[in-house]
Design a protein around this motif. Structure first.
Motif, PDB file in Angstrom:
ATOM      1  N   PRO A  76      -8.101  16.787  38.125  1.00  0.00           N
ATOM      2  CA  PRO A  76      -6.998  17.559  38.710  1.00  0.00           C
ATOM      3  C   PRO A  76      -6.935  18.974  38.120  1.00  0.00           C
ATOM      4  N   GLU A  77      -6.650  19.911  38.974  1.00  0.00           N
ATOM      5  CA  GLU A  77      -6.573  21.298  38.538  1.00  0.00           C
ATOM      6  C   GLU A  77      -5.499  21.453  37.474  1.00  0.00           C
ATOM      7  N   GLY A  78      -5.856  22.087  36.379  1.00  0.00           N
ATOM      8  CA  GLY A  78      -4.884  22.354  35.321  1.00  0.00           C
ATOM      9  C   GLY A  78      -4.696  21.218  34.335  1.00  0.00           C
ATOM     10  N   ALA A  79      -5.316  20.065  34.598  1.00  0.00           N
ATOM     11  CA  ALA A  79      -5.191  18.959  33.644  1.00  0.00           C
ATOM     12  C   ALA A  79      -6.014  19.279  32.392  1.00  0.00           C
ATOM     13  N   ALA A  80      -5.514  18.845  31.247  1.00  0.00           N
ATOM     14  CA  ALA A  80      -6.167  19.156  29.971  1.00  0.00           C
ATOM     15  C   ALA A  80      -7.580  18.589  29.932  1.00  0.00           C
ATOM     16  N   GLU A  81      -8.460  19.289  29.247  1.00  0.00           N
ATOM     17  CA  GLU A  81      -9.830  18.800  29.097  1.00  0.00           C
ATOM     18  C   GLU A  81      -9.835  17.535  28.249  1.00  0.00           C
ATOM     19  N   LYS A  85     -15.917  11.290  21.656  1.00  0.00           N
ATOM     20  CA  LYS A  85     -17.241  11.168  21.029  1.00  0.00           C
ATOM     21  C   LYS A  85     -17.752   9.742  21.212  1.00  0.00           C
ATOM     22  N   LEU A  86     -19.040   9.550  20.920  1.00  0.00           N
ATOM     23  CA  LEU A  86     -19.628   8.205  20.961  1.00  0.00           C
ATOM     24  C   LEU A  86     -18.845   7.282  20.031  1.00  0.00           C
ATOM     25  N   ASN A  87     -18.558   6.088  20.516  1.00  0.00           N
ATOM     26  CA  ASN A  87     -17.883   5.041  19.729  1.00  0.00           C
ATOM     27  C   ASN A  87     -16.461   5.419  19.317  1.00  0.00           C
ATOM     28  N   GLU A  88     -15.901   6.405  19.976  1.00  0.00           N
ATOM     29  CA  GLU A  88     -14.560   6.849  19.620  1.00  0.00           C
ATOM     30  C   GLU A  88     -13.532   6.287  20.597  1.00  0.00           C
ATOM     31  N   GLU A  89     -12.455   5.748  20.032  1.00  0.00           N
ATOM     32  CA  GLU A  89     -11.326   5.360  20.866  1.00  0.00           C
ATOM     33  C   GLU A  89     -10.546   6.628  21.205  1.00  0.00           C
ATOM     34  N   ILE A  90     -10.234   6.806  22.470  1.00  0.00           N
ATOM     35  CA  ILE A  90      -9.593   8.050  22.872  1.00  0.00           C
ATOM     36  C   ILE A  90      -8.572   7.761  23.959  1.00  0.00           C
ATOM     37  N   VAL A  91      -7.476   8.526  23.927  1.00  0.00           N
ATOM     38  CA  VAL A  91      -6.372   8.286  24.851  1.00  0.00           C
ATOM     39  C   VAL A  91      -6.219   9.472  25.798  1.00  0.00           C
ATOM     40  N   LEU A  92      -6.200   9.155  27.070  1.00  0.00           N
ATOM     41  CA  LEU A  92      -5.945  10.158  28.107  1.00  0.00           C
ATOM     42  C   LEU A  92      -4.481  10.077  28.493  1.00  0.00           C
ATOM     43  N   THR A  93      -3.772  11.187  28.372  1.00  0.00           N
ATOM     44  CA  THR A  93      -2.377  11.230  28.803  1.00  0.00           C
ATOM     45  C   THR A  93      -2.323  11.850  30.196  1.00  0.00           C
ATOM     46  N   ILE A  94      -1.707  11.131  31.124  1.00  0.00           N
ATOM     47  CA  ILE A  94      -1.654  11.588  32.509  1.00  0.00           C
ATOM     48  C   ILE A  94      -0.467  12.531  32.670  1.00  0.00           C
ATOM     49  N   GLU A  95      -0.776  13.817  32.788  1.00  0.00           N
ATOM     50  CA  GLU A  95       0.295  14.807  32.888  1.00  0.00           C
ATOM     51  C   GLU A  95       0.471  15.320  34.306  1.00  0.00           C
ATOM     52  N   LYS A  96      -0.512  15.063  35.150  1.00  0.00           N
ATOM     53  CA  LYS A  96      -0.455  15.543  36.537  1.00  0.00           C
ATOM     54  C   LYS A  96      -0.934  14.438  37.465  1.00  0.00           C
TER      55      LYS A  96
END
Ligand SMILES: [Cu+2]
Length: 150
Positions: A76-81, A85-96
């Motif tokens: 989505p346009e304007g959504a944060a990048e 990394k490999l083997n990294e737990e990561i959280v995407l926050t849905i802002e748009k």
């Protein structure tokens, strides 16, 4: 030992559970797997994630050798990048609202892709068709796109 705060947090979660799907924000878990035991290899599970603005999607490296990162042509346009990394737990926050394409860099050519679909209106849904994954990934991507149903 569980702290008093921890207990309160657990109690709050238990109380919130019956209302899942309502306006309260949810955390959705997605596993990064070598196989799903059903003949599919190198995949996110689930692969299509329905979410709401305000939800978070946690990508968990259940098996080693995977990562989760944005597909720039399906974002989505304007959504944060977004880039784990490999083997990294990561959280995407849905802002748009919109469709968020996620890939695992090492297994992207095999079609290790997930789609997070947030909201009823998808401002960037046109990208579902303009985005073309390479080679063998196309077939798996098409199956995911069908599940989005847009
Ligand atoms: Cu992978």
């Amino acid at each position: 030992m569980i702290s008093r705060f921890g207990l309160a947090a657990v109690a709050a979660l238990l109380l919130a559970a019956p209302f899942a799907g309502s306006a309260s924000a949810e955390e959705i878990e997605v596993k990064m797997l070598n196989n799903n035991g059903k003949g599919k290899f190198m995949l996110f599970e689930p692969e299509v994630i329905k979410a709401k603005v305000g939800d978070t999607v946690k990508f968990i490296p259940t098996n080693k050798g995977h990562n989760a990162e944005m597909i720039p042509d399906l974002w989505p346009e304007g959504a944060a990048e977004f880039k784990g990394k490999l083997n990294e737990e990561i959280v995407l926050t849905i802002e748009k609202p919109g469709v968020y394409g996620i890939k695992c860099l090492p297994h992207y050519p095999m079609g290790m892709i997930a789609l997070v679909v947030a909201g009823d209106e998808l401002p960037n849904k046109g990208q579902l068709d303009t985005y073309k994954p390479s080679g063998t990934a196309q077939k798996r991507y098409d199956a995911l796109k069908e599940q989005v149903g847009q």
